[in-house]
Design a protein around this motif. Structure first.
Motif, mmCIF file in Angstrom:
data_model
loop_
_atom_site.group_PDB
_atom_site.id
_atom_site.type_symbol
_atom_site.label_atom_id
_atom_site.label_comp_id
_atom_site.label_asym_id
_atom_site.label_seq_id
_atom_site.Cartn_x
_atom_site.Cartn_y
_atom_site.Cartn_z
ATOM 1 N N GLU A 271 0.937 -1.013 -0.128
ATOM 2 C CA GLU A 271 -0.012 0.051 0.082
ATOM 3 C C GLU A 271 0.964 1.195 -0.048
ATOM 4 O O GLU A 271 1.846 1.154 0.490
ATOM 5 N N ARG B 250 -6.769 4.244 -4.793
ATOM 6 C CA ARG B 250 -7.434 4.564 -3.511
ATOM 7 C C ARG B 250 -8.025 5.649 -3.463
ATOM 8 O O ARG B 250 -8.461 6.163 -2.122
ATOM 9 N N LEU C 211 1.177 -4.817 3.382
ATOM 10 C CA LEU C 211 -0.038 -4.834 4.170
ATOM 11 C C LEU C 211 -0.389 -6.193 4.625
ATOM 12 O O LEU C 211 -0.505 -6.563 5.652
ATOM 13 N N VAL C 212 -0.682 -7.218 3.814
ATOM 14 C CA VAL C 212 -0.758 -8.620 3.956
ATOM 15 C C VAL C 212 -0.452 -9.555 2.631
ATOM 16 O O VAL C 212 -0.109 -9.046 1.825
ATOM 17 N N TYR D 91 -14.507 -2.575 -0.786
ATOM 18 C CA TYR D 91 -13.743 -3.311 0.087
ATOM 19 C C TYR D 91 -13.183 -4.576 -1.053
ATOM 20 O O TYR D 91 -13.610 -4.974 -1.782
ATOM 21 N N THR E 280 -6.520 -15.260 3.278
ATOM 22 C CA THR E 280 -5.190 -15.325 3.990
ATOM 23 C C THR E 280 -4.805 -16.506 4.703
ATOM 24 O O THR E 280 -3.638 -16.726 4.959
ATOM 25 N N SER F 98 -9.602 -11.748 5.048
ATOM 26 C CA SER F 98 -9.344 -10.230 5.497
ATOM 27 C C SER F 98 -9.920 -9.448 4.555
ATOM 28 O O SER F 98 -9.932 -9.668 3.268
ATOM 29 N N ILE G 110 -10.537 -5.575 3.330
ATOM 30 C CA ILE G 110 -9.825 -4.390 3.394
ATOM 31 C C ILE G 110 -10.180 -3.248 2.567
ATOM 32 O O ILE G 110 -10.742 -3.560 1.586
ATOM 33 N N TYR G 111 -10.777 -2.105 3.340
ATOM 34 C CA TYR G 111 -11.343 -1.034 2.911
ATOM 35 C C TYR G 111 -10.334 -0.210 1.822
ATOM 36 O O TYR G 111 -9.244 -0.065 2.214
#
Length: 654
Positions: free
Chosen positions: A22, A46, A88-89, A105, A110, A130, A132-133
């Motif tokens: 991100e 974003r 982030l993930v 979203y 995950t 997960s 995520i917004y």
């Protein structure tokens, strides 16, 4: 080998690992294959608070090029007011995208667990996700209902009985997946027929939210700058530029794709490597050892997303003939000595369960254990059963074996109302079918028969099962040994044509026992056809039948929890009379649990499912979903804009 014998197995996805990075302005999804030698990049904007703006260049990169990209993005975000670049993930796949009243979203897998193999293909169960917004600007106040919608959406627990595969199309049967390529589509085929799109066709409503998938002419876009440098380097070195590999793939069976609404905004724009089709239901695989030879026994239950809901709130069928509680169950036997999909030795059999196709319901406003059954709409020409059976014949061929386990004679009519409706409908429809394609109606009052002490229920079901196998045959792969397997006229037993369709009132307890009885009979024929046993007969007290019974018990418990809020009340052992007293206390507890779920939590579950499947799309100009007294018009939208179809339902469709 003739072209008709060629095996075609579709490649559904090559991206098995995803890293989400991100910055203030963008998300970068770096997807790779399992060995991290091939990469793809997806960029998501974003800065827009409402729309989904993403870029997928559909180009494949190597590891060195991806490192260059990440270094350049990191270097470009070291300073300035939009500084910051971090991972982030980590994830294993994209479930999809959803929007309520604010921005979009992204839902990512995950955690996963490998639970089965079909030849060389792996099937995974989702263990965790997960959500995520996407928009980065969260300073302005949210709509007051946003968080409630988010919580409602998450009530559909993706970590419970949701499955996918990167390389095997689990939305289709093994017979379909191993068939020669007939109906193929390009990689970028049209968007899925989601639940929302499916229902919007009735009124010409085409206002579904779409993503904006286009490039931005932004001079400061590091991603675009890096791509230009990469192209220039290829031109200087004389290396051929990488081009989109169009290829071919099959279209999934959308009625079993539970994330179709979540994919609808992006499906036409993303490279298929990003797309995962998520199936809801039950998948289990166990090992058998037969005379020293290893065998995989697999059950795959696919729950339909059409007219889906909880036990009492969804009964009968909608105007398209889609029935409540529809589940396709496939029983696969695989000689595990050969792990190859193309030349492996497989046998498969498909059966299904589903509510009686008619307009009927039960009034749950009164707190009674057995709400009264009512036939809501007269259907003198059997239009709804006709649509339902026509759909089954298109999907599975004929004959359709309609096994009805509902009571037939009662002092006060309750279940028998349904038996009267469907038996009369099939009798009427069979007038217009050739005798060889007529629907075979089989009735067995399991509840009455089980009252006897002799335990004849399984014997009667076994006789029905034998008739089913003789009529429909079963699938055998080309590599399978087959001397007497399957019915005559079914290409030496290689194809199943037709279907056993089983129901009781709830399509849970009695139905599961009947499906086990059919599965037991089929297993004997499968093992015989594959050369494991000399005769197509296996005894109830054998290890393989005990294993199969355990699998069908788990199968029934899982589906009962999904539909009724408790495990099975009347189990296979109840009808076998092997442990009636030991299970009596458990039956009472499961009945109470199911009753509590039906009374207090089903409405909330139904709302969550309607939101997840896109039957209800939140709109700030319209009332929220929880203010509607019923979801009837979500599942029967034609009732508001219904235009009579003047075509005679008895005319054949081509």
């Amino acid at each position: 080998m003739s072209k008709h014998n060629l095996m075609f197995h579709p490649i559904i996805s090559s991206i098995q690992r995803i890293a989400l990075y991100e910055t203030k302005a963008r998300f970068y999804l770096i997807g790779s294959n399992n060995t991290e030698t091939r990469f793809r990049v997806l960029k998501i904007d974003r800065t827009d608070p409402k729309e989904l703006i993403l870029v997928d260049d559909k180009v494949e990169y190597n590891k060195q090029e991806i490192h260059q990209l990440l270094n350049m993005i990191g270097f470009g975000n070291r300073s300035g007011r939009n500084a910051g670049f971090n991972k982030l993930v980590s994830a294993f796949g994209i479930v999809g995208f959803i929007r309520f009243l604010e921005g979009y979203y992204i839902i990512l897998v995950t955690k996963r667990r490998k639970i089965a193999v079909i030849g060389s293909h792996s099937i995974y169960k989702i263990e965790d996700t997960s959500i995520i917004y996407i928009p980065s600007d969260v300073s302005k106040p949210q709509h007051p209902d946003e968080q409630r919608y988010l919580k409602m959406f998450q009530a559909v627990d993706l970590s419970t009985n949701f499955y996918y595969s990167y390389s095997y199309d689990i939305t289709h049967t093994l017979q379909m997946n191993m068939a020669p390529p007939r109906q193929l589509a390009p990689v970028l085929f049209p968007k899925p027929v989601t639940a929302a799109v499916y229902e919007s066709l009735r009124s010409g409503d085409n206002t579904q939210k779409q993503c904006i998938c286009e490039r931005n002419d932004d001079d400061e876009d590091i991603f675009e700058t890096w791509k230009k440098q990469l192209q220039q380097r290829e031109e200087k070195t004389g290396q051929p530029s990488q081009k989109l590999d169009i290829g071919m793939r099959t279209v999934p069976e959308w009625r079993f794709v539970w994330n179709s609404h979540l994919l609808s905004a992006v499906h036409s724009h993303l490279h298929p490597d990003w797309i995962l089709y998520i199936v809801h239901g039950f998948i289990v695989q166990s090992n058998l050892n037969i005379f020293g030879r290893p065998v995989y026994l697999t059950l795959i239950a696919r729950r339909s997303n059409r007219y889906a809901g909880t036990r009492f709130l969804k009964r009968g069928a909608n105007m398209h003939g889609d029935v409540a509680n529809e589940v396709e169950t496939e029983q696969i036997v695989h000689d595990s000595m050969l792990s190859s999909f193309k030349s492996g030795r497989f046998s498969a059999f498909v059966q299904m369960r589903g509510s009686i196709p008619s307009y009927w319901s039960q009034d749950v406003s009164k707190m009674v254990p057995k709400p009264a059954i009512s036939i809501d709409l007269s259907d003198p020409f059997a239009e709804i059963p006709g649509k339902h059976l026509n759909n089954l014949m298109r999907r599975y061929g004929s004959p359709i074996m309609f096994v009805n386990l509902v009571k037939k004679r009662e002092k006060k009519k309750h279940e028998s109302l349904l038996s009267d409706v469907i038996s009369n409908a099939i009798k009427y429809l069979n007038q217009f079918l050739p005798p060889e394609h007529a629907v075979q109606y089989i009735h067995l009052d399991m509840a009455r028969m089980n009252k006897g002490a002799d335990g004849m229920v399984l014997d009667k079901l076994t006789a029905i099962a034998g008739n089913v196998v003789r009529r429909t045959g079963m699938f055998l792969s080309q590599g399978a040994y087959c001397e007497t397997g399957g019915a005559p006229g079914h290409q030496a037993g290689r194809l199943q044509t037709g279907l056993a369709r089983v129901n009781c009132v709830d399509c849970l307890d009695r139905t599961n026992t009947a499906q086990f009885a059919i599965g037991k009979c089929v297993l004997a024929h499968q093992l015989h056809a594959l050369g494991f046993i000399g005769e197509p007969v296996i005894e109830f007290d054998s290890d393989c039948v005990r294993l199969l019974e355990g699998l069908y018990e788990d199968h029934g418990d899982t589906l009962a929890l999904q539909y009724g809020g408790s495990q099975l009340v009347h189990r296979i052992k109840t009808y076998r009379k092997t442990a009636p007293w030991a299970s009596h206390g458990n039956d009472i507890m499961q009945t109470l649990s199911r009753y509590y779920s039906n009374t207090f939590s089903d409405a909330e579950k139904q709302n969550s499912m309607n939101l997840f499947l896109g039957l209800f799309v939140p709109d700030p100009q319209q009332p929220p979903i929880w203010d509607y007294p019923s979801d009837y018009y979500l599942h029967h939208p034609e009732a508001m804009v219904y235009i009579p179809n003047h075509r005679c339902v008895t005319h054949s469709e081509t």
